[in-house]
Every structure is written in C-alpha cells, then in structure tokens.
Write an enzyme that holds these catalytic residues in place. Structure first.
Site, PDB file in Angstrom:
ATOM      1  N   ASN A  12       0.775  -1.238  -0.078  1.00 34.56           N
ATOM      2  CA  ASN A  12      -0.081  -0.015   0.113  1.00 34.56           C
ATOM      3  C   ASN A  12       1.046   1.170  -0.073  1.00 34.56           C
ATOM      4  OD1 ASN A  12      -1.850   1.738   0.416  1.00 34.56           O
ATOM      5  ND2 ASN A  12      -2.655   1.233   2.370  1.00 34.56           N
ATOM      6  N   PHE A  13       0.757   2.124  -1.050  1.00 31.54           N
ATOM      7  CA  PHE A  13       1.660   3.030  -1.275  1.00 31.54           C
ATOM      8  C   PHE A  13       1.135   4.238  -0.439  1.00 31.54           C
ATOM      9  CE2 PHE A  13       3.954   2.704  -5.616  1.00 31.54           C
ATOM     10  CZ  PHE A  13       4.341   1.395  -5.152  1.00 31.54           C
ATOM     11  N   LYS A  14      -0.242   4.254   0.329  1.00 39.29           N
ATOM     12  CA  LYS A  14      -0.697   5.357   1.047  1.00 39.29           C
ATOM     13  C   LYS A  14      -0.322   6.661   0.546  1.00 39.29           C
ATOM     14  CE  LYS A  14      -0.545   2.629   5.101  1.00 39.29           C
ATOM     15  NZ  LYS A  14      -0.641   2.514   6.754  1.00 39.29           N
ATOM     16  N   HIS A  96      -9.876   0.971   4.419  1.00 44.44           N
ATOM     17  CA  HIS A  96      -8.370   1.082   5.029  1.00 44.44           C
ATOM     18  C   HIS A  96      -8.808   1.724   6.325  1.00 44.44           C
ATOM     19  CE1 HIS A  96      -4.559   1.673   6.401  1.00 44.44           C
ATOM     20  NE2 HIS A  96      -4.157   0.776   5.501  1.00 44.44           N
ATOM     21  N   GLU A 150      -6.103  -5.611   9.865  1.00 48.23           N
ATOM     22  CA  GLU A 150      -5.030  -4.932  10.584  1.00 48.23           C
ATOM     23  C   GLU A 150      -5.424  -4.281  11.696  1.00 48.23           C
ATOM     24  OE1 GLU A 150      -2.423  -3.508   6.472  1.00 48.23           O
ATOM     25  OE2 GLU A 150      -4.070  -1.877   7.318  1.00 48.23           O
ATOM     26  N   ILE A 155      -0.342  -0.448  13.015  1.00 51.22           N
ATOM     27  CA  ILE A 155      -0.088   0.032  11.807  1.00 51.22           C
ATOM     28  C   ILE A 155       1.112   1.145  11.769  1.00 51.22           C
ATOM     29  CG2 ILE A 155      -1.037   1.630   9.983  1.00 51.22           C
ATOM     30  CD1 ILE A 155      -3.716   0.048  10.322  1.00 51.22           C
ATOM     31  N   GLY A 189       2.900  -3.378  10.512  1.00 48.80           N
ATOM     32  CA  GLY A 189       3.981  -3.908  11.148  1.00 48.80           C
ATOM     33  C   GLY A 189       4.962  -4.834  10.722  1.00 48.80           C
ATOM     34  N   ALA A 210       2.966  -1.459   4.158  1.00 48.59           N
ATOM     35  CA  ALA A 210       3.416  -0.209   3.710  1.00 48.59           C
ATOM     36  C   ALA A 210       4.903   0.324   3.871  1.00 48.59           C
ATOM     37  CB  ALA A 210       2.323   1.020   4.074  1.00 48.59           C
ATOM     38  N   SER A 211       4.875   0.558   5.336  1.00 47.08           N
ATOM     39  CA  SER A 211       6.131   1.348   5.789  1.00 47.08           C
ATOM     40  C   SER A 211       7.424   0.406   5.353  1.00 47.08           C
ATOM     41  CB  SER A 211       6.118   1.712   7.212  1.00 47.08           C
ATOM     42  OG  SER A 211       5.828   1.007   8.014  1.00 47.08           O
TER      43      SER A 211
HETATM   44  O1  G3P Z   1      -2.372  -1.040   4.403  1.00 52.50           O
HETATM   45  C1  G3P Z   1      -1.104  -1.435   5.198  1.00 52.50           C
HETATM   46  C2  G3P Z   1      -1.017  -0.872   6.475  1.00 52.50           C
HETATM   47  O2  G3P Z   1      -2.045  -0.181   6.985  1.00 52.50           O
HETATM   48  C3  G3P Z   1       0.070  -1.245   7.278  1.00 52.50           C
HETATM   49  O3  G3P Z   1       0.912  -0.301   7.343  1.00 52.50           O
HETATM   50  O4  G3P Z   1       3.175   0.583   7.574  1.00 52.50           O
HETATM   51  O5  G3P Z   1       2.228  -1.051   9.176  1.00 52.50           O
HETATM   52  O6  G3P Z   1       3.049  -1.922   6.801  1.00 52.50           O
HETATM   53  P1  G3P Z   1       2.499  -0.884   7.808  1.00 52.50           P
END
Ligand code: G3P
Length: 231
Positions: A12-14, A96, A150, A155, A189, A210-211
């Site tokens: 997810n590029f957010k 989301h 999630e 997150i 995470g 994402a991150s």
């Molecule tokens: O959509 C993916 C997300 O909400 C998780 O984000 O940065 O924890 O991988 P992250």
C-alpha cells in the site's frame, strides 16, 4: 476476474512522499522487478491520481486505495469506480483503517467492485481482538474477494501483527465460518520475511503492508527479504 492473491504481498503506497507521483512509478517499477526476480505475487495499491502512470509502467496488478459508490455524472470530488478501472486498476482497497467506513458504507462499494470485475480487499480492524473479529464477520457476509485484518495500533510501527496470533487465527476462523470463499490477508508492522512466513503459517493468503517498503532505505532489498517469507 479476481486477481490471484495467493501467497502475495500487497504494498500500500498510502500517501508516502516516497510513493507519490513520479516516485510512485519508480517504486512500483522496483516492485515489478522483485516480483519477476523472486517469482512472487506482488500487488501495489496506489493513489487514484497515480493509477494510470503506474499501470502503464508495470505488469504487476495495480489497485486503487478507495472507491466511492457514485455514478457517472454529478459527483464532484468522489472516486468513480469506472474511472479507476479505466485508468488501469484491477482491484481496490476498501475501508482502510486510515479511510474507515461503516459496514453499511462498505457494502455498496463491494457490490460495485464485483459488478465491474475489480478485485476487492476490504480492511478490518478495531481496538480489541473481539471487536475486530465481529467486524470481520460482518464484512465477510458482504462477500468481498479478500479481507485484510489490520490492528490499527500496530499500523506503521515495527511490531508485526503476527505477534498477535490469536487475532490472526481468530479472523481466519471467523471468515471461514461465514464464507469460505472469502480469503484473508493480514497486515500492520510487517517488516521481514519471517513476519510474512508467520502470517501464512497462521492461515492467511498473504500480507498487506506499507512502511516496510515505502520507507525502506533500500526498498528492493526490503522487498526481496519480505518475499523470502512466501517461499
Ligand atoms: O495498508 C497497510 C498498512 O496499513 C500497514 O502499514 O506500515 O504497518 O506496513 P505498515
């Protein structure tokens, strides 16, 4: 046609700067390369304004991050599902955690995605495991293609959702009870191949993250490591 998300990583590029505009095209190109080199199922979910440029540049599936149940005509500022399809998206995230919708607002979006042949990934996630499982069951009854569970508090951090095996197993079981045709992803995470491996072991079909990629110093290296967990 439903996109094959078996043993997959959905990135997810957010609205990360590193994943916006020209940088979104570059990062999607890296995801495309890794998908090819690692033989992995990788999907990118990009901002609506970046769908066309990204879809023209890569061969992996491109998803929207959101759609609205509006029709052609007078709907200024909303995201028309037909427009994301026309721009090259083959699926969409819905609800989301950072764009959360009530279940009655999720339903028309899932229905519209189905009608257009866009693969739907609806996110679930509440404060407690019990609430998340309850919400997940309500969403599963809408028959999306995928549900991605999630926990909101994890997150963007470094603690993986897989440190909460009861939650992940609980969601997988709950969805199976309501509709075994709905597949489960999980996220929050997820940073390493071990996290991905654990998510699959817990019964999911893949991860939404994402991150771990968008903020990585070396996104290719990070993604290659994540892909090891799919093996
Ligand atoms: O959509 C993916 C997300 O909400 C998780 O984000 O940065 O924890 O991988 P992250």
């Amino acid at each position: 046609m439903t996109v094959d998300l078996d043993r997959s990583i959905v990135v997810n590029f957010k609205t990360y700067e590193q994943a916006t505009g020209a940088k979104a095209v570059k990062l999607a190109g890296i995801c495309d390369e890794v998908a090819e080199e690692a033989g992995a199922n990788i999907v990118v979910a990009v901002q609506a304004v970046d769908i066309r440029a990204v879809a023209e540049a890569v061969s992996i599936p491109v998803f929207a991050q959101h759609i609205d149940p509006v029709k052609y005509g007078s709907s200024t500022g909303w995201i028309l599902p037909e427009a994301v399809l026309e721009a090259g998206a083959v699926g969409t995230l819905i609800s989301h955690s950072e764009h959360k919708l009530a279940v009655f607002d999720i339903e028309p979006r899932v229905n519209k995605a189905r009608e257009l042949g866009l693969t739907s990934i609806v996110c679930s996630g509440m404060e407690s495991n019990e609430e998340t499982i309850k919400e997940t069951k309500e969403i599963a009854a809408l028959k999306p293609d995928f549900i991605a569970a999630e926990p909101p508090d994890l997150i963007g951090g470094d603690v993986s959702v897989t440190t909460r095996p009861d939650l992940v197993r609980g969601v997988v079981e709950a969805v199976k009870e309501v509709d075994p045709d709905v597949s489960v992803l999980t996220g929050a995470g997820v940073k390493t191949g071990d996290d991905v491996h654990d998510a699959l072991e817990l019964g999911t079909r893949g991860v939404l993250l994402a991150s771990g990629v968008t903020k990585a110093e070396d996104p290719k290296k990070a993604l290659m490591d994540l892909c090891k967990g799919l093996e």
